[in-house]
Design a protein around this motif. Structure first.
Motif, PDB file in Angstrom:
ATOM      1  N   THR A  83      52.344  75.279  67.734  1.00  0.00           N
ATOM      2  CA  THR A  83      52.541  74.239  68.752  1.00  0.00           C
ATOM      3  C   THR A  83      51.560  75.060  69.786  1.00  0.00           C
ATOM      4  O   THR A  83      51.181  76.114  69.893  1.00  0.00           O
ATOM      5  CB  THR A  83      53.952  74.237  69.365  1.00  0.00           C
ATOM      6  N   LEU A  84      51.650  74.190  70.832  1.00  0.00           N
ATOM      7  CA  LEU A  84      50.643  74.368  72.162  1.00  0.00           C
ATOM      8  C   LEU A  84      51.566  75.541  72.807  1.00  0.00           C
ATOM      9  O   LEU A  84      50.777  76.604  73.188  1.00  0.00           O
ATOM     10  CB  LEU A  84      50.331  73.212  72.898  1.00  0.00           C
ATOM     11  N   HIS A  85      52.743  75.287  72.772  1.00  0.00           N
ATOM     12  CA  HIS A  85      53.546  76.620  73.609  1.00  0.00           C
ATOM     13  C   HIS A  85      53.272  78.074  72.912  1.00  0.00           C
ATOM     14  O   HIS A  85      53.254  78.842  73.584  1.00  0.00           O
ATOM     15  CB  HIS A  85      54.858  75.953  73.569  1.00  0.00           C
ATOM     16  N   GLU A  86      53.608  77.899  71.682  1.00  0.00           N
ATOM     17  CA  GLU A  86      53.312  79.065  70.685  1.00  0.00           C
ATOM     18  C   GLU A  86      51.920  79.481  70.892  1.00  0.00           C
ATOM     19  O   GLU A  86      51.449  80.854  70.919  1.00  0.00           O
ATOM     20  CB  GLU A  86      53.790  78.713  69.548  1.00  0.00           C
ATOM     21  N   THR A  87      50.984  78.730  70.992  1.00  0.00           N
ATOM     22  CA  THR A  87      49.398  79.112  71.000  1.00  0.00           C
ATOM     23  C   THR A  87      49.569  79.550  72.456  1.00  0.00           C
ATOM     24  O   THR A  87      48.702  80.889  72.552  1.00  0.00           O
ATOM     25  CB  THR A  87      48.626  77.852  71.124  1.00  0.00           C
ATOM     26  N   ASN A  88      49.885  79.202  73.594  1.00  0.00           N
ATOM     27  CA  ASN A  88      49.757  79.860  74.861  1.00  0.00           C
ATOM     28  C   ASN A  88      50.490  81.017  75.021  1.00  0.00           C
ATOM     29  O   ASN A  88      49.873  82.053  75.649  1.00  0.00           O
ATOM     30  CB  ASN A  88      50.281  78.817  75.864  1.00  0.00           C
ATOM     31  N   THR A  89      51.669  81.381  74.152  1.00  0.00           N
ATOM     32  CA  THR A  89      52.199  82.589  74.166  1.00  0.00           C
ATOM     33  C   THR A  89      51.330  83.555  73.764  1.00  0.00           C
ATOM     34  O   THR A  89      51.119  84.800  74.223  1.00  0.00           O
ATOM     35  CB  THR A  89      53.507  82.486  73.334  1.00  0.00           C
ATOM     36  N   ASP A  90      50.641  83.488  72.450  1.00  0.00           N
ATOM     37  CA  ASP A  90      49.936  84.260  71.737  1.00  0.00           C
ATOM     38  C   ASP A  90      48.790  84.424  72.504  1.00  0.00           C
ATOM     39  O   ASP A  90      48.000  85.966  72.701  1.00  0.00           O
ATOM     40  CB  ASP A  90      49.271  83.821  70.359  1.00  0.00           C
ATOM     41  N   LEU A  91      48.029  83.512  73.444  1.00  0.00           N
ATOM     42  CA  LEU A  91      47.002  83.709  73.989  1.00  0.00           C
ATOM     43  C   LEU A  91      47.018  84.711  75.505  1.00  0.00           C
ATOM     44  O   LEU A  91      46.400  85.349  75.748  1.00  0.00           O
ATOM     45  CB  LEU A  91      46.437  82.363  74.719  1.00  0.00           C
ATOM     46  N   LYS A  92      48.406  84.558  75.958  1.00  0.00           N
ATOM     47  CA  LYS A  92      48.870  85.388  77.012  1.00  0.00           C
ATOM     48  C   LYS A  92      48.775  86.928  76.529  1.00  0.00           C
ATOM     49  O   LYS A  92      48.201  87.765  77.220  1.00  0.00           O
ATOM     50  CB  LYS A  92      49.952  85.075  77.557  1.00  0.00           C
ATOM     51  N   PHE A  93      49.342  87.083  75.381  1.00  0.00           N
ATOM     52  CA  PHE A  93      49.380  88.594  74.606  1.00  0.00           C
ATOM     53  C   PHE A  93      47.964  89.066  74.331  1.00  0.00           C
ATOM     54  O   PHE A  93      47.889  90.227  74.942  1.00  0.00           O
ATOM     55  CB  PHE A  93      50.301  88.510  73.304  1.00  0.00           C
ATOM     56  N   MET A  94      47.122  88.210  73.781  1.00  0.00           N
ATOM     57  CA  MET A  94      45.893  88.421  73.351  1.00  0.00           C
ATOM     58  C   MET A  94      45.056  89.035  75.003  1.00  0.00           C
ATOM     59  O   MET A  94      44.491  89.973  74.748  1.00  0.00           O
ATOM     60  CB  MET A  94      45.037  87.503  72.758  1.00  0.00           C
ATOM     61  N   ASN A  95      45.219  88.115  75.855  1.00  0.00           N
ATOM     62  CA  ASN A  95      44.518  88.418  76.922  1.00  0.00           C
ATOM     63  C   ASN A  95      44.989  89.623  77.703  1.00  0.00           C
ATOM     64  O   ASN A  95      44.122  90.450  78.150  1.00  0.00           O
ATOM     65  CB  ASN A  95      45.012  87.178  77.856  1.00  0.00           C
ATOM     66  N   ASN A  96      46.087  89.952  77.861  1.00  0.00           N
ATOM     67  CA  ASN A  96      46.810  91.340  78.252  1.00  0.00           C
ATOM     68  C   ASN A  96      46.410  92.338  77.525  1.00  0.00           C
ATOM     69  O   ASN A  96      45.932  93.470  77.975  1.00  0.00           O
ATOM     70  CB  ASN A  96      48.202  91.234  78.226  1.00  0.00           C
ATOM     71  N   LEU A  97      46.239  92.203  75.899  1.00  0.00           N
ATOM     72  CA  LEU A  97      45.775  93.251  75.113  1.00  0.00           C
ATOM     73  C   LEU A  97      44.292  93.588  75.400  1.00  0.00           C
ATOM     74  O   LEU A  97      43.967  94.832  75.551  1.00  0.00           O
ATOM     75  CB  LEU A  97      45.893  92.746  73.621  1.00  0.00           C
ATOM     76  N   VAL A  98      43.532  92.815  75.682  1.00  0.00           N
ATOM     77  CA  VAL A  98      42.131  92.702  75.875  1.00  0.00           C
ATOM     78  C   VAL A  98      41.842  93.461  77.179  1.00  0.00           C
ATOM     79  O   VAL A  98      41.110  94.346  77.375  1.00  0.00           O
ATOM     80  CB  VAL A  98      41.572  91.661  75.711  1.00  0.00           C
ATOM     81  N   LYS A  99      42.519  93.031  78.199  1.00  0.00           N
ATOM     82  CA  LYS A  99      42.289  93.263  79.478  1.00  0.00           C
ATOM     83  C   LYS A  99      42.735  94.750  80.052  1.00  0.00           C
ATOM     84  O   LYS A  99      42.344  95.626  80.796  1.00  0.00           O
ATOM     85  CB  LYS A  99      42.941  92.290  80.739  1.00  0.00           C
ATOM     86  N   THR A 100      44.059  95.034  79.123  1.00  0.00           N
ATOM     87  CA  THR A 100      44.483  96.688  79.276  1.00  0.00           C
ATOM     88  C   THR A 100      43.337  97.447  78.622  1.00  0.00           C
ATOM     89  O   THR A 100      43.050  98.399  79.306  1.00  0.00           O
ATOM     90  CB  THR A 100      45.699  96.518  78.486  1.00  0.00           C
ATOM     91  N   LYS A 101      42.740  97.159  77.473  1.00  0.00           N
ATOM     92  CA  LYS A 101      41.912  98.154  76.984  1.00  0.00           C
ATOM     93  C   LYS A 101      40.455  98.083  77.570  1.00  0.00           C
ATOM     94  O   LYS A 101      39.821  99.094  77.598  1.00  0.00           O
ATOM     95  CB  LYS A 101      41.607  97.763  75.225  1.00  0.00           C
ATOM     96  N   PHE A 151      38.394  82.843  72.990  1.00  0.00           N
ATOM     97  CA  PHE A 151      39.888  82.209  72.297  1.00  0.00           C
ATOM     98  C   PHE A 151      39.767  80.674  72.090  1.00  0.00           C
ATOM     99  O   PHE A 151      38.732  80.225  72.704  1.00  0.00           O
ATOM    100  CB  PHE A 151      40.852  82.814  73.252  1.00  0.00           C
ATOM    101  N   ILE A 152      40.686  80.115  71.491  1.00  0.00           N
ATOM    102  CA  ILE A 152      40.638  78.884  70.893  1.00  0.00           C
ATOM    103  C   ILE A 152      41.912  78.036  71.415  1.00  0.00           C
ATOM    104  O   ILE A 152      43.158  78.595  70.968  1.00  0.00           O
ATOM    105  CB  ILE A 152      40.599  78.763  69.683  1.00  0.00           C
ATOM    106  N   THR A 153      41.980  77.097  72.242  1.00  0.00           N
ATOM    107  CA  THR A 153      43.255  76.343  72.226  1.00  0.00           C
ATOM    108  C   THR A 153      42.810  74.566  72.207  1.00  0.00           C
ATOM    109  O   THR A 153      41.837  74.501  71.806  1.00  0.00           O
ATOM    110  CB  THR A 153      43.921  76.651  73.565  1.00  0.00           C
ATOM    111  N   SER A 154      43.704  73.877  72.738  1.00  0.00           N
ATOM    112  CA  SER A 154      43.664  72.613  72.501  1.00  0.00           C
ATOM    113  C   SER A 154      44.366  71.683  73.679  1.00  0.00           C
ATOM    114  O   SER A 154      45.298  72.438  74.104  1.00  0.00           O
ATOM    115  CB  SER A 154      43.960  71.855  71.101  1.00  0.00           C
ATOM    116  N   VAL A 155      44.266  70.585  73.798  1.00  0.00           N
ATOM    117  CA  VAL A 155      44.941  69.546  74.485  1.00  0.00           C
ATOM    118  C   VAL A 155      45.963  68.923  73.797  1.00  0.00           C
ATOM    119  O   VAL A 155      46.685  68.101  74.309  1.00  0.00           O
ATOM    120  CB  VAL A 155      44.303  68.697  75.652  1.00  0.00           C
ATOM    121  N   SER A 156      45.712  68.987  72.391  1.00  0.00           N
ATOM    122  CA  SER A 156      46.507  68.315  71.348  1.00  0.00           C
ATOM    123  C   SER A 156      47.577  69.099  70.583  1.00  0.00           C
ATOM    124  O   SER A 156      47.089  70.058  70.105  1.00  0.00           O
ATOM    125  CB  SER A 156      45.521  67.706  70.443  1.00  0.00           C
TER     126      SER A 156
END
Length: 200
Positions: A88-106, A72-77
């Protein structure tokens, strides 16, 4: 396929990033990434093959194709995120949490790596404060407990003194056996050599 065969046969590695699920219109070089991933699994299944996944849509495509290790990809900027992916970073982090849960569930045994861009300099906002970078890296790692973390020198101008300061202040907070470094060539060869030597 030939390049992958050469790496598997001749290099002492156990993690390989195969490609990325991105728009063929904008990055046609990655068009056959899924096919290459499936080919890789047939020739040597002992490696951890990763696919670079930029968003939720790509994550779902990857899961549907039985891809099990993700980058996955994020940034400090925040400015870089808004310019790069229009979030935004906040929106990115929300998406990453969703993706992380999606992957780990499957795929509960899957491995997830997170690229952290702009660890020194942002092409939009310029030089970033080292202490801020350290704080953001810790937050990113703790948010989803990623298996691996890659620090990315996005602009290719990371200075040894900055890198040394960042790493020394992360030493008691991260498992450095799970940290990697993404670098670009620099005109200052001595500087880049010092960074690589220190990283080892």
């Amino acid at each position: 396929k030939e390049l992958l065969d050469t790496i598997i046969d001749n290099k002492s590695v156990d993690h390989i990033e195969i490609g990325s699920i991105v728009s063929h219109k904008y990055i046609p070089q990655m068009k056959n990434s899924i096919d290459l991933y499936k080919y890789a699994c047939t020739i040597n299944n002992e490696f951890n093959y990763f696919m670079l996944i930029p968003n939720i849509k790509a994550c779902k495509i990857a899961i549907d194709n039985n891809i099990q290790n993700f980058s996955f990809i994020t940034s400090v900027s925040n400015e870089f995120q808004k310019k790069n992916i229009n979030k935004t970073l906040h929106e990115t982090n929300t998406d990453l949490k969703f993706m992380n849960n999606l992957v780990k569930t499957k795929f509960p045994e899957s491995k997830i790596k997170i690229y952290v861009s702009c660890i020194n300099h942002c092409p939009i906002q310029g030089k970033i404060n080292n202490d801020y970078i350290i704080k953001e890296i810790i937050n990113i790692k703790m948010e989803n407990n990623y298996d691996y973390l890659c620090l990315s020198d996005t602009c290719g101008n990371l200075h040894y003194n900055d890198f040394k300061y960042i790493i020394e202040n992360l030493q008691d907070k991260l498992d450095f056996s799970k940290i990697s470094l993404h670098l670009h060539e620099q005109d200052d060869e001595e500087n880049i050599k010092k960074i690589i030597y220190f990283a080892y």
